[in-house]
Scaffold this active site. Structure first.
Site, mmCIF file in Angstrom:
data_model
loop_
_atom_site.group_PDB
_atom_site.id
_atom_site.type_symbol
_atom_site.label_atom_id
_atom_site.label_comp_id
_atom_site.label_asym_id
_atom_site.label_seq_id
_atom_site.Cartn_x
_atom_site.Cartn_y
_atom_site.Cartn_z
ATOM 1 C CB SER A 215 -13.562 68.840 102.209
ATOM 2 O OG SER A 215 -13.007 70.205 102.094
ATOM 3 N N GLY A 253 -16.748 71.349 105.597
ATOM 4 C CA GLY A 253 -17.109 70.550 105.021
ATOM 5 C C GLY A 253 -17.747 71.328 103.585
ATOM 6 N N PRO A 296 -16.293 74.723 110.987
ATOM 7 C CG PRO A 296 -17.444 76.975 110.839
ATOM 8 C CD PRO A 296 -17.485 75.874 111.344
ATOM 9 N N GLY A 297 -14.388 75.560 108.428
ATOM 10 C CA GLY A 297 -12.852 75.888 107.943
ATOM 11 C C GLY A 297 -13.009 76.741 106.558
ATOM 12 C CE1 TYR A 339 -6.853 66.386 97.780
ATOM 13 C CE2 TYR A 339 -8.088 68.714 97.788
ATOM 14 C CZ TYR A 339 -7.509 67.566 98.565
ATOM 15 O OH TYR A 339 -6.566 67.937 99.677
ATOM 16 C CB CYS A 365 11.290 71.075 87.595
ATOM 17 S SG CYS A 365 12.436 72.215 87.303
ATOM 18 C CE1 TYR A 395 -7.701 72.368 104.742
ATOM 19 C CE2 TYR A 395 -9.458 72.755 103.236
ATOM 20 C CZ TYR A 395 -8.810 72.154 104.579
ATOM 21 O OH TYR A 395 -9.942 71.640 105.822
#
Length: 446
Positions: A215, A253, A296-297, A339, A365, A395
């Site tokens: 991705s 991706g 595809p996303g 990430y 926190c 996402y």
């Protein structure tokens, strides 16, 4: 002439992003006005951008070959948009499947994915009549054989291959490398064995092969290698089993610009590599040319959405570092913390002003709850102004949580100067609804 000043990350913003009298607009609607009407944090989806990306994929790959990856973002409204545009959808859970079906999405245009599908999820897919199940493990094959036998029909499947192709992306989303948890490895003949097993089953129908290499990929070179690997496997299956795949699904991706500075291949360039490479490799090996499918996303919904926040605290700490703290954070965008993903930000009221470096902190926190680690914003940034982070469609909401017992934001869709809520904002009542009742004892003395 349209006002598009330098310094604004236009490539990361939706196609309809403009600067109007009240500041930044998307879909013909002021983001400041949306924040006032619907509250913040607020996800704003540009319907025109979403549809445009899907249409480009369909034009490049052809109808029946494009499956929107629901994991990037799905709600009933977006499932309906995908259906209207004529694309398919890939889902990875009973929840995603149920959402698509609740929107009236045609089951025959759905692919069911997942590296650990439950028997119940497989049964739900079979009973709904999904177009295919992407088998990822021996247990998938065994359970589907039982389901097909019990229902008296052959169930369509694709075999997912772990191609051993590494993409230049974060290790967490590098799904095609050696040792990945996904698919049947080429090593030790496992992928070939899986193909043979499905072909020999009276209860399964093998439609083709599937692979996914990762991705947020910003180079086309890994896709070229993937084509070679998959056609090499097709040549082997043709020789050993007398079967050549009618369909090669290369997954998704393709990366997107998050800060507006990334050099990203186009959808059309991706199609040229996958379709052109497949045709050339099939011809060179004397194989029938397979259909090329993609999933595809991120590259559909990523740049179609922004998140709007309200600035609460602006402060300078030791060493001169300046923070702007907003009313959201890792609960609706975990990617920077998970990430190390990079984003940018701009002020909705005056998006063209970029003068001094700030670090955009979330409200949670955790010291690591920083949404943007260094971005130029107006020097006199004030509480109450609205910060916008582009490219949050993929996402963001789909990985959102209730950390610190914070309700998840609303999602608003905009088009043609109008806005509508497609996912309502959670309330404290929503958070409490799933809690079992608890007895309350006496009070504490302090």
């Amino acid at each position: 002439m349209e006002f598009r000043p330098k310094g604004v990350p236009w490539k990361a913003l939706p196609d309809t992003a403009r600067i109007g009298p009240g500041g930044l607009e998307v879909g013909g609607v002021s983001l400041v006005e949306l924040a006032g009407e619907f509250g913040t944090p607020l996800f704003v989806l540009c319907e025109e951008t979403f549809r445009s990306r899907l249409r480009r994929y369909l034009a490049a790959f052809g109808e029946g070959n494009v499956f929107y990856a629901a994991k990037a973002f799905i709600c009933r409204s977006t499932a309906a948009l995908v259906a209207e545009e004529g694309a398919g959808m890939d889902v990875v859970s009973a929840g995603e499947l149920a959402t698509a079906l609740a929107a009236g999405f045609p089951a025959a245009r759905i692919l069911l994915h997942g590296n650990n599908k439950s028997a119940q999820e497989l049964a739900a897919g079979a009973d709904a009549g999904v177009g295919a199940v992407v088998v990822d493990a021996w247990q998938d094959i065994e359970r589907l054989e039982e389901l097909g036998s019990a229902r008296g029909r052959r169930l369509p499947v694709l075999v997912r291959v772990a191609p051993g192709v590494e993409a230049d992306t974060h290790s967490y989303v590098n799904t095609g490398k050696e040792g990945s948890k996904f698919g049947f490895p080429l090593a030790e003949g496992m992928a070939m064995e899986a193909v043979g097993r499905v072909l020999s089953s009276p209860h399964l129908e093998l439609l083709g092969l599937h692979a996914h290499i990762g991705s947020q990929i910003l180079s086309l070179e890994p896709y070229s290698r993937l084509v070679e690997v998959m056609l090499s496997l097709a040549e082997e299956t043709a020789a050993a089993l007398g079967w050549s795949p009618p369909i090669l699904d290369y997954g998704g991706g393709l990366g997107i610009p998050y800060t507006g500075e990334e050099d990203v291949p186009s959808i059309e360039e991706l199609a040229a590599v996958l379709k052109g490479g497949t045709a050339a490799e099939a011809g060179r090996r004397g194989l029938p040319e397979p259909r090329v499918a993609v999933e595809p996303g991120r590259s559909v919904v990523g740049n179609a959405m922004v998140t709007v926040y309200t600035v609460g605290v602006v402060k300078r700490v030791a060493g001169g570092r300046r923070y702007a703290a907003v009313d959201g954070g890792m609960s609706e965008n975990i990617r920077p913390m998970l990430y190390g993903a990079r984003y940018t930000a701009l002020v909705a009221e005056r998006p063209e002003q970029a003068e001094e470096e700030f670090h955009v902190a979330g409200r949670h926190c955790e010291s690591g709850d920083v949404l943007v680690d260094g971005v130029l914003l107006p020097r006199d940034l004030s509480p109450g102004e609205h910060l916008v982070t582009p490219a949050t469609g993929a996402y963001g909401y789909s990985m959102a949580s209730n950390y610190n017992r914070v309700p998840r934001p609303a999602v608003v869709s905009v088009a043609g100067g109008r806005a509508r809520v497609v996912v309502r904002r959670e309330t404290v009542e929503d958070l409490l609804r799933l809690d079992a009742p608890a007895g309350v004892g006496g009070g504490w003395k302090w």
